[in-house]
Design a protein around this motif. Structure first.
Motif, PDB file in Angstrom:
ATOM      1  N   PHE A  44      -3.743  -1.839   6.860  1.00 10.44           N
ATOM      2  CA  PHE A  44      -2.323  -1.686   7.220  1.00 10.44           C
ATOM      3  C   PHE A  44      -1.909  -0.222   7.241  1.00 10.44           C
ATOM      4  O   PHE A  44      -1.129   0.202   8.088  1.00 10.44           O
ATOM      5  N   SER A  45      -2.424   0.550   6.278  1.00  8.35           N
ATOM      6  CA  SER A  45      -2.000   1.954   6.221  1.00  8.35           C
ATOM      7  C   SER A  45      -2.498   2.739   7.436  1.00  8.35           C
ATOM      8  O   SER A  45      -1.889   3.730   7.830  1.00  8.35           O
ATOM      9  N   LYS A  46      -3.587   2.265   8.048  1.00  7.81           N
ATOM     10  CA  LYS A  46      -4.072   2.935   9.270  1.00  7.81           C
ATOM     11  C   LYS A  46      -3.133   2.650  10.443  1.00  7.81           C
ATOM     12  O   LYS A  46      -2.823   3.513  11.246  1.00  7.81           O
ATOM     13  N   ILE A  47      -2.678   1.418  10.538  1.00 12.54           N
ATOM     14  CA  ILE A  47      -1.796   1.026  11.653  1.00 12.54           C
ATOM     15  C   ILE A  47      -0.359   1.491  11.398  1.00 12.54           C
ATOM     16  O   ILE A  47       0.332   1.948  12.301  1.00 12.54           O
ATOM     17  N   PHE A  48       0.080   1.348  10.159  1.00 11.20           N
ATOM     18  CA  PHE A  48       1.462   1.728   9.795  1.00 11.20           C
ATOM     19  C   PHE A  48       1.419   2.822   8.724  1.00 11.20           C
ATOM     20  O   PHE A  48       1.496   2.512   7.520  1.00 11.20           O
ATOM     21  N   PRO A  49       1.308   4.089   9.107  1.00  7.19           N
ATOM     22  CA  PRO A  49       1.192   5.173   8.110  1.00  7.19           C
ATOM     23  C   PRO A  49       2.406   5.253   7.177  1.00  7.19           C
ATOM     24  O   PRO A  49       2.280   5.702   6.035  1.00  7.19           O
ATOM     25  N   TRP A  50       3.571   4.796   7.637  1.00  3.37           N
ATOM     26  CA  TRP A  50       4.762   4.848   6.780  1.00  3.37           C
ATOM     27  C   TRP A  50       4.616   3.992   5.528  1.00  3.37           C
ATOM     28  O   TRP A  50       5.209   4.255   4.488  1.00  3.37           O
ATOM     29  N   MET A  51       3.764   2.975   5.628  1.00  4.97           N
ATOM     30  CA  MET A  51       3.522   2.128   4.444  1.00  4.97           C
ATOM     31  C   MET A  51       2.845   2.933   3.344  1.00  4.97           C
ATOM     32  O   MET A  51       3.161   2.795   2.164  1.00  4.97           O
ATOM     33  N   ASP A  52       1.905   3.768   3.756  1.00  3.82           N
ATOM     34  CA  ASP A  52       1.206   4.610   2.784  1.00  3.82           C
ATOM     35  C   ASP A  52       2.152   5.586   2.114  1.00  3.82           C
ATOM     36  O   ASP A  52       2.007   5.902   0.934  1.00  3.82           O
TER      37      ASP A  52
END
Lengths: 314, 179
Positions: free
Chosen positions: A124-132
């Protein structure tokens, strides 16, 4: 002789109550499973294991939300007046376990979402960097993260307990009217969750830990079933008769073979051998535990509906 | 405030089902469902048998588990006489009240809500009694204020042996059967 003849033949009521079909047992099982997953996730977060990206506590919250949503959909399917479902959220009835459950279901989602952001899986962090970025900000607050872990354990416990209280509060059904039912469903939920997490965990040490934990839960479950039965057979006539449904009545074969035998005792023996390195870990025992937990809910819900006070000889 | 209840003389009831038929007519009870029904309870050992014929319905309990378990407040105690009723457009059809009733007095109406005897509350509000009481050909059914010592139901309970259904369930039923 006591012969009881009635002219009533209401649908779903006569000749014996059958108001709840597959939806409620499935929902109760899922509620217990997700409760156990929340407790396991909360424990891993509290112990700081989230720092490892490969920790299973990264994927559990998302899986929990998806599985719980499926359970809630089953619950929705069971409602007979579906257009009025929103009425659940315009009031809170303190004496109604169902009202408590409706609100508990609402608060467990934010708790699971918070635990998801503690350790966002790499996918998920690769697709949605804001999550990271949210995850990084959260990880700067050690005590906040510990509290998220504690809240997940507490709400998971509440969710698991409520699934049992939902039935045990219905005094008109003697088999459900036991003070042990919440504990039985909570421990069964924990053992199913430990079995489930054992299968999805990537790290060997986590799998080993969860297999050991599952063995503990299964042993406790055997004792809780014993206490549940003792509580019934030392109670009133209708409670004794309702216990006999499980012990020697029409539900006895499925209860002893699928719930106790194939759902608890056999997987416990397999997993005890596995944790003592006599045999390899396989998904067989966890699958048996999960299916046993599901069948337990079906047996309790069905046999409970069959038990009653009227002309109590069944 | 009055506490309404019903007294049924099992020595007079012949199980003719007039009460059942008028209830269905008065309350538009759908086909296949009953808000009240007749029970024949035979006990003893041949030839010493005893039979009790009872007209049964919701017991409008003083300690109603169906009201306590309702998650929306649809099942509630009416201000008028403590009658237990269901507000149809508040009911979600969860069926918890059905499971909570030891008398199995409730059912799901084909339109989706929980349904049961209301003591014909629409008639009571107009100063009349329940329809079943009004049509009983043997005059075995009585309805009135249980908390009024001068009411017909109170006098009957004072003067005759009676029992309620499953009192051991603790629901404090408000329908009594004279024996």
């Amino acid at each position: 002789m006591n012969e009881y003849t009635t002219t009533r033949h209401n649908e779903m009521i006569d000749p014996s109550l059958h108001i709840w079909g597959w939806e409620i047992p499935v929902y109760l099982f899922i509620g217990g499973l997700v409760a156990g997953m929340m407790i396991i996730t909360g424990y891993f977060i509290f112990k700081g294991k989230y720092k490892d990206k490969a920790c299973v506590c990264g994927v559990l919250p998302l899986l929990g939300m998806i599985i719980l949503s499926a359970g809630m959909f089953a619950l929705f399917l069971d409602l007979e007046h579906k257009l009025y479902t929103w009425r659940l959220y315009t009031s809170f009835k303190i004496a109604s376990p169902m009202s408590w459950g409706a609100w508990i279901l609402i608060v467990v989602y934010p708790a699971m979402a918070a635990s998801f952001f503690v350790n966002v899986p790499e996918y998920f962090s690769k697709i949605f960097p804001w999550m990271d970025k949210i995850s990084e900000k959260l990880q700067q607050h050690r005590y906040l993260i510990k509290n998220i872990g504690v809240i997940n354990m507490l709400l998971g416990g509440l969710l698991g307990i409520y699934t049992g209280v939902l039935l045990s509060a219905l005094g008109a059904r003697p088999l459900w009217n036991s003070s042990m039912l919440w504990l039985l469903f909570l421990v069964s939920g924990l053992s199913s969750a430990a079995a489930f997490v054992h299968m999805v965990a990537g790290r060997v040490d986590e799998r080993e830990l969860l297999a050991k934990a599952d063995n503990g839960f299964l042993i406790i479950e055997i004792f809780v079933i014993g206490l549940f039965v003792i509580g019934m057979i030392t109670s009133t006539k209708v409670h004794i008769q309702s216990a006999m449904l499980l012990l020697s009545g029409i539900y006895a074969p499925v209860f002893w073979v699928f719930v106790v035998g194939l759902g608890i005792v056999i997987p416990l023996i397999i997993q005890l051998l596995a944790v003592n390195h006599k045999i390899k870990h396989t998904p067989i025992a966890p699958i048996m535990v999960i299916i046993g937990g599901l069948i337990l809910r079906f047996v309790i819900v069905d046999a409970g509906q069959y038990s009653h006070w009227i002309d109590a000889a069944f | 405030m009055a506490r309404f209840g019903m007294v049924i003389d099992t020595k007079k009831c012949v199980g003719c089902m007039d009460c059942v038929v008028v209830c269905k007519t008065e309350n538009n009870v759908p086909e296949g469902f009953n808000r009240d029904w007749i029970v024949q309870d035979v006990r003893g050992k041949n030839p010493h048998l005893q039979m009790e014929i009872r007209s049964e319905r919701c017991n409008h309990c003083d300690n109603p588990p169906c009201v306590y378990c309702c998650p929306t407040g649809a099942s509630h105690v009416h201000d008028l006489g403590g009658v237990v009723i269901v507000t149809h457009d508040m009911c979600i059809g969860c069926k918890a009240c059905i499971a909570a009733c030891p008398y199995d007095a409730r059912f799901i109406h084909p339109e989706g809500y929980a349904d049961k005897c209301t003591f014909c509350i629409h008639r009571v509000e107009k100063g009349m009694g329940p329809a079943c009481v009004s049509v009983c050909p043997t005059h075995c059914m009585f309805w009135g204020a249980l908390d009024d010592p001068n009411s017909e139901v109170s006098k009957l309970l004072d003067s005759r042996k009676h029992h309620a259904l499953i009192p051991e369930a603790g629901t404090k039923p408000q329908i009594f059967y004279l024996v």
